[in-house]
Design a protein around this motif. Sequence first.
Motif, mmCIF file in Angstrom:
data_model
loop_
_atom_site.group_PDB
_atom_site.id
_atom_site.type_symbol
_atom_site.label_atom_id
_atom_site.label_comp_id
_atom_site.label_asym_id
_atom_site.label_seq_id
_atom_site.Cartn_x
_atom_site.Cartn_y
_atom_site.Cartn_z
ATOM 1 N N ARG A 39 56.307 -25.994 115.011
ATOM 2 C CA ARG A 39 57.075 -25.487 116.021
ATOM 3 C C ARG A 39 58.226 -25.012 114.956
ATOM 4 O O ARG A 39 58.813 -23.978 115.270
ATOM 5 C CB ARG A 39 57.572 -26.500 116.912
ATOM 6 C CG ARG A 39 56.574 -26.710 117.843
ATOM 7 C CD ARG A 39 56.971 -27.966 118.832
ATOM 8 N NE ARG A 39 58.166 -27.762 119.536
ATOM 9 C CZ ARG A 39 59.130 -28.996 119.837
ATOM 10 N NH1 ARG A 39 58.278 -30.040 119.791
ATOM 11 N NH2 ARG A 39 60.362 -28.598 120.511
ATOM 12 N N PHE A 40 58.752 -25.770 114.205
ATOM 13 C CA PHE A 40 59.828 -25.622 113.358
ATOM 14 C C PHE A 40 59.603 -25.120 111.871
ATOM 15 O O PHE A 40 60.433 -25.297 110.908
ATOM 16 C CB PHE A 40 60.916 -26.659 113.284
ATOM 17 C CG PHE A 40 61.289 -26.846 114.891
ATOM 18 C CD1 PHE A 40 61.963 -26.038 115.385
ATOM 19 C CD2 PHE A 40 60.930 -28.212 115.110
ATOM 20 C CE1 PHE A 40 62.247 -26.422 116.766
ATOM 21 C CE2 PHE A 40 61.221 -28.642 116.423
ATOM 22 C CZ PHE A 40 61.892 -27.583 117.280
ATOM 23 N N ARG A 41 58.378 -24.303 111.704
ATOM 24 C CA ARG A 41 57.979 -23.805 110.211
ATOM 25 C C ARG A 41 59.032 -22.926 109.771
ATOM 26 O O ARG A 41 60.005 -22.498 110.432
ATOM 27 C CB ARG A 41 56.540 -23.288 110.289
ATOM 28 C CG ARG A 41 56.758 -22.085 111.346
ATOM 29 C CD ARG A 41 55.240 -21.590 111.519
ATOM 30 N NE ARG A 41 55.011 -20.460 112.416
ATOM 31 C CZ ARG A 41 54.944 -20.517 113.588
ATOM 32 N NH1 ARG A 41 55.061 -21.828 114.369
ATOM 33 N NH2 ARG A 41 54.995 -19.322 114.386
ATOM 34 N N ARG A 42 58.969 -22.757 108.401
ATOM 35 C CA ARG A 42 59.733 -21.818 107.616
ATOM 36 C C ARG A 42 59.773 -20.301 108.459
ATOM 37 O O ARG A 42 58.960 -19.797 108.695
ATOM 38 C CB ARG A 42 59.258 -21.750 106.203
ATOM 39 C CG ARG A 42 60.105 -21.007 105.468
ATOM 40 C CD ARG A 42 59.713 -21.408 103.778
ATOM 41 N NE ARG A 42 58.267 -20.633 103.536
ATOM 42 C CZ ARG A 42 58.255 -19.488 103.236
ATOM 43 N NH1 ARG A 42 59.175 -18.572 102.691
ATOM 44 N NH2 ARG A 42 56.955 -19.036 102.763
ATOM 45 N N ASN A 43 60.908 -19.949 108.496
ATOM 46 C CA ASN A 43 61.435 -18.490 108.948
ATOM 47 C C ASN A 43 61.035 -18.644 110.394
ATOM 48 O O ASN A 43 61.085 -17.058 110.799
ATOM 49 C CB ASN A 43 60.632 -17.472 108.043
ATOM 50 C CG ASN A 43 61.167 -17.605 106.608
ATOM 51 O OD1 ASN A 43 62.281 -17.810 106.270
ATOM 52 N ND2 ASN A 43 60.063 -17.021 105.923
#
Length: 312
Positions: A39-43
Amino acid sequence: MLELKYYSVHEIENLKDFFLVSYVIIDDIYHKIIPDSIRFRRNYTESKLSDSEIITLAIVGEIHGISSEKAWFNYVRKNLKDLFPNLSHRTRFNRTRRNLESVINAIRNEIGNYLGYNQSDFYIVDSMPIHVCGFGRAHFSKRFKDIATYGYCASKKETYYGLKLHAAVTLDGYITNIELTAANVDDREILWELIPNAYQTIVLGDKGYIGDRIAQELKSEKGMTLLALKRSNSKSPYPKDLRNWISKHRRRIETSFSQLAEQFHVNEVLANSLSGLKARLQSKILGHNISYFVNKCLGNKSTGQIKHLIFG
């Protein structure tokens, strides 16, 4: 926990209503089961569309029956600006959807858990051909060359070049699982991955699943009873009542396959990569199952009736 009454699904009157209902269901499940690492991966903050919006766009397009992603994207850009004012570029959309294949599969599985179909007493199994290209072009085709092979479809009595889609459905027609293999893979080999770990389950199959050894192994290792339709010259035929019962309920998966072929165009392989094909197949199956889920709120209408209700 999902609650059918929470979604007010009985108020669906048009495409926008269906978009909103589908989005709410998908987004609720997404935030419930998808880990923070995805959900809060890079970019992720730079994305114009959330993962839930991308999945919703994908499955509604499949339900709409528009095989061309370009045509569907142009339709949304022209007619649904109020719902998607920040529509991303189609290439970025497709790339993200391919990367969300496991997420789409997890959402489909969670709906099955809620409906109780992942622990069913009965499953029906079968496979259908996925043609990569016309038979005459098979020798020259380079698409999916690492997995595509020649196979034989007994129901259509034809040899084809491509892949094979294996599926398990409940007696009600809910698709619980799918597996994609080369066209020459024996249907019996996929049963281990296709059927969930539900003890004392009865699995109904056609003549392609006949085999005392596989039946004994499934019984001893997974507690499953495999009932495959036997040939007319079998030395140990089933009693007439049981044979008729199996034949009657096996028609359910034929109806599901017909829906996938005619409404979702699952046989039309427009993807050029295996990851793209798998993402589209997962989107089609989730679209089918979202429709099934919504049907529960609308009095068990058929998927065809739902499509007519939404798209006219």
